[in-house]
Enzyme design. Structure first.
Site, PDB file in Angstrom:
ATOM      1  N   TYR A   1      -5.396  -2.890  36.511  1.00  0.00           N
ATOM      2  CA  TYR A   1      -5.372  -3.530  34.941  1.00  0.00           C
ATOM      3  C   TYR A   1      -6.954  -3.526  34.913  1.00  0.00           C
ATOM      4  O   TYR A   1      -6.647  -4.735  36.288  1.00  0.00           O
ATOM      5  CB  TYR A   1      -4.074  -4.795  35.258  1.00  0.00           C
ATOM      6  CG  TYR A   1      -4.824  -5.440  33.698  1.00  0.00           C
ATOM      7  CD1 TYR A   1      -4.455  -5.007  32.558  1.00  0.00           C
ATOM      8  CD2 TYR A   1      -4.688  -7.063  33.874  1.00  0.00           C
ATOM      9  CE1 TYR A   1      -4.423  -5.745  31.449  1.00  0.00           C
ATOM     10  CE2 TYR A   1      -5.600  -7.283  32.566  1.00  0.00           C
ATOM     11  CZ  TYR A   1      -5.251  -6.697  30.837  1.00  0.00           C
ATOM     12  OH  TYR A   1      -5.346  -7.197  29.990  1.00  0.00           O
TER      13      TYR A   1
ATOM     14  N   ASP B   1     -13.226  -3.945  41.154  1.00  0.00           N
ATOM     15  CA  ASP B   1     -12.783  -5.063  40.079  1.00  0.00           C
ATOM     16  C   ASP B   1     -11.939  -5.859  41.493  1.00  0.00           C
ATOM     17  O   ASP B   1     -10.926  -6.117  41.456  1.00  0.00           O
ATOM     18  CB  ASP B   1     -11.414  -4.699  38.978  1.00  0.00           C
ATOM     19  CG  ASP B   1     -10.879  -5.596  38.339  1.00  0.00           C
ATOM     20  OD1 ASP B   1     -11.753  -6.774  38.257  1.00  0.00           O
ATOM     21  OD2 ASP B   1     -10.699  -5.217  37.693  1.00  0.00           O
TER      22      ASP B   1
ATOM     23  N   LYS C   1     -11.350 -14.856  37.297  1.00  0.00           N
ATOM     24  CA  LYS C   1     -10.616 -15.900  37.885  1.00  0.00           C
ATOM     25  C   LYS C   1     -11.112 -17.718  38.943  1.00  0.00           C
ATOM     26  O   LYS C   1     -11.494 -18.271  38.455  1.00  0.00           O
ATOM     27  CB  LYS C   1      -9.651 -15.382  38.922  1.00  0.00           C
ATOM     28  CG  LYS C   1      -8.228 -14.239  37.608  1.00  0.00           C
ATOM     29  CD  LYS C   1      -7.385 -13.640  38.430  1.00  0.00           C
ATOM     30  CE  LYS C   1      -7.081 -12.483  37.905  1.00  0.00           C
ATOM     31  NZ  LYS C   1      -6.020 -13.021  36.492  1.00  0.00           N
TER      32      LYS C   1
HETATM   33  N1  PLP Z   1      -9.324  -7.596  36.373  1.00  0.00           N
HETATM   34  C1  PLP Z   1      -8.383  -7.404  37.260  1.00  0.00           C
HETATM   35  C2  PLP Z   1      -7.745  -6.694  38.582  1.00  0.00           C
HETATM   36  C3  PLP Z   1      -7.182  -8.565  36.665  1.00  0.00           C
HETATM   37  O1  PLP Z   1      -6.579  -8.582  37.551  1.00  0.00           O
HETATM   38  C4  PLP Z   1      -7.764  -9.369  35.432  1.00  0.00           C
HETATM   39  C5  PLP Z   1      -6.625 -10.140  34.977  1.00  0.00           C
HETATM   40  O2  PLP Z   1      -5.403 -10.367  35.163  1.00  0.00           O
HETATM   41  C6  PLP Z   1      -8.647  -8.912  34.907  1.00  0.00           C
HETATM   42  C7  PLP Z   1      -9.357  -7.342  35.029  1.00  0.00           C
HETATM   43  C8  PLP Z   1      -8.768  -9.347  33.176  1.00  0.00           C
HETATM   44  O3  PLP Z   1      -9.017 -10.070  33.696  1.00  0.00           O
HETATM   45  P1  PLP Z   1      -8.875 -11.256  32.160  1.00  0.00           P
HETATM   46  O4  PLP Z   1      -7.693 -11.820  31.503  1.00  0.00           O
HETATM   47  O5  PLP Z   1      -9.905 -12.467  32.116  1.00  0.00           O
HETATM   48  O6  PLP Z   1      -9.616 -10.941  30.537  1.00  0.00           O
END
Ligand code: PLP
Length: 419
Positions: free
Chosen positions: A135, A230, A258
């Site tokens: 994700y 990511d 985060k």
């Molecule tokens: N990338 C990863 C690996 C994530 O775990 C998340 C959210 O859980 C995101 C991107 C998206 O972040 P946000 O929820 O702050 O938009």
């Protein structure tokens, strides 16, 4: 929740919070302190969700609250450079030297979609390769076999994403080097970026095989494709310096979120200077944000990273290992098929005998047992992620006493769940 359901889809501000993955009604939280949260009915829970990852120091840590108080006295937002954003960026770069230049944004979604835009601009290519179950936020290009809440709701892809755009996103199974090689051959010189969660946290916790990330680096280089890690979830969680330190593989672009916001809305994308200098106003790739680099959010991030020393990181990691080993022991004694793993302060488990290497593996785990276990744990005051496809997190506030208490409660919860 009845009033909330009138106002919000599912009564929530983000889908997984609605407990659809486990059934039942979410509790409504009132406050948190350290490793614990309390709901509006006065129930206390040991929290292993921690706002889905950011709270590596636990709830309401004094240093973050002090930094926020001190900062907000001077104003909450300016939309003009502040010293705070420079300090936080320097702290990030000190631990991740390959993030030579970066841009702060307000969510992980913004970070990944902006990194992809840079990759497309730099390479002049449109295709993207991602992995099944990873994700990367809810931007259109990433909502293809996206794990996490999308998987919990059983949606392969989201309606509303134009087919023409979804067609630009290729997917391969995680840990499958041959599949990546085949796709890259098939779409020779058309793939702008390979994006990956270096350790998956959004299909449950799935670590990479030792050869996987090095292979992605090699394949990306062979094809003139950029590699994007990511690290919104793994950054400052799986190792002090993130995936580059944990696995010895460096990405061209990295997304963070985060933990770097310490519980306030912050994310970032960054990497090689030649790539990041293409972002406006140095370059033509446009990306902007009213609240980007917000001083309160920067102050919370600085306080969090200041407190999160190498020693503290290692201590949290050690307790996370104790939790995972304890869980394995409980499942073995009770004769329940179980596999669990961790990296730093991130962990996960599946009710299945063999280790999980891909999202397809994760889907073969016993989801009904997970649901019963989740509710039995919650009833005993342990709040686990409300989906079989989410990682768990620990914090500096999860001390030996909390881990021991958690294991006692989960032992009883598993006995009830399998009965
Ligand atoms: N990338 C990863 C690996 C994530 O775990 C998340 C959210 O859980 C995101 C991107 C998206 O972040 P946000 O929820 O702050 O938009």
């Amino acid at each position: 929740m009845a009033r909330a359901r009138e106002l919000f889809p599912g009564g929530v501000s983000s889908p997984v919070r609605a407990f659809r993955g486990v059934g039942g009604e979410p509790f409504v939280v009132e406050r948190g302190a350290g490793a614990r949260i309390w709901d509006v009915d006065g129930n206390e829970y040991l929290d292993y969700v921690l706002s889905w990852g950011p709270l590596v120091l636990g709830h309401a840590p004094a240093m973050v609250l002090d930094a926020l108080r001190e900062t907000m006295e001077r104003g909450t937002s300016f939309g003009i450079p502040t010293g705070l954003e420079v300090r936080l960026a320097e702290m990030v770069r000190a631990r991740m030297p390959h993030v030579e230049m970066l841009r702060f944004v307000s969510s992980g979604t913004e970070a990944t979609m902006s990194a992809l835009r840079v990759a497309r601009a730099h390479t002049g290519r449109d295709l993207l390769l991602k992995f099944d179950g990873c994700y990367h936020g809810h931007a259109d290009s990433f909502l293809v076999r996206a794990g996490s809440g999308v998987a919990t709701l059983g949606l392969p892809n989201s309606p509303g994403v134009p087919a023409a755009l979804a067609a630009l996103t290729l997917t391969a199974p995680f840990n499958d080097v041959a599949a990546v090689e085949a796709l890259m051959r098939q779409h020779a010189d058309r793939v702008a970026a390979i994006i990956v969660e270096p350790v998956i946290g959004n299909a449950g916790f799935i670590p990479p095989d030792p050869a996987f990330l090095p292979a992605l680096r090699r394949i990306a280089d062979e094809h003139g494709t950029l590699l994007i890690f990511d690290e919104v979830m793994t950054g400052f969680r799986i190792a002090f310096g993130g995936a580059a330190e944990a696995f010895g593989v460096t990405a061209d672009l990295t997304t963070l979120g985060k933990v770097i916001g310490g519980g306030l809305p912050v994310a970032a994308y960054g990497g090689r200077r030649d790539l990041m200098s293409q972002v406006a106003p140095d370059g033509p790739v446009y990306q902007a944000g009213t609240l980007s680099g917000n001083p309160l959010a920067m102050a919370a991030g600085i306080a969090t990273l200041t407190a999160l020393t190498l020693t503290l990181h290692d201590r949290i990691a050690q307790r996370t290992r104790a939790l995972v080993e304890g869980l394995r022991g409980i499942a073995a004694r009770q004769g329940v098929p179980f596999t669990a793993d961790c990296a730093g302060s991130m962990f996960g488990f599946f009710f299945r005998t063999e280790p999980v290497r891909s999202f397809a593996d994760a889907r073969t785990s016993d989801v009904e047992l997970f649901k019963r276990f989740f509710h039995a744990a919650l009833a005993r005051g342990v709040y686990l992620a409300p989906s079989p496809y989410e990682a768990g997190f620990t914090s500096a506030a999860h001390g030996d006493a909390e881990i021991t208490l958690t294991l006692e409660r989960l032992d009883a919860a598993l006995a009830e769940a399998r009965a």
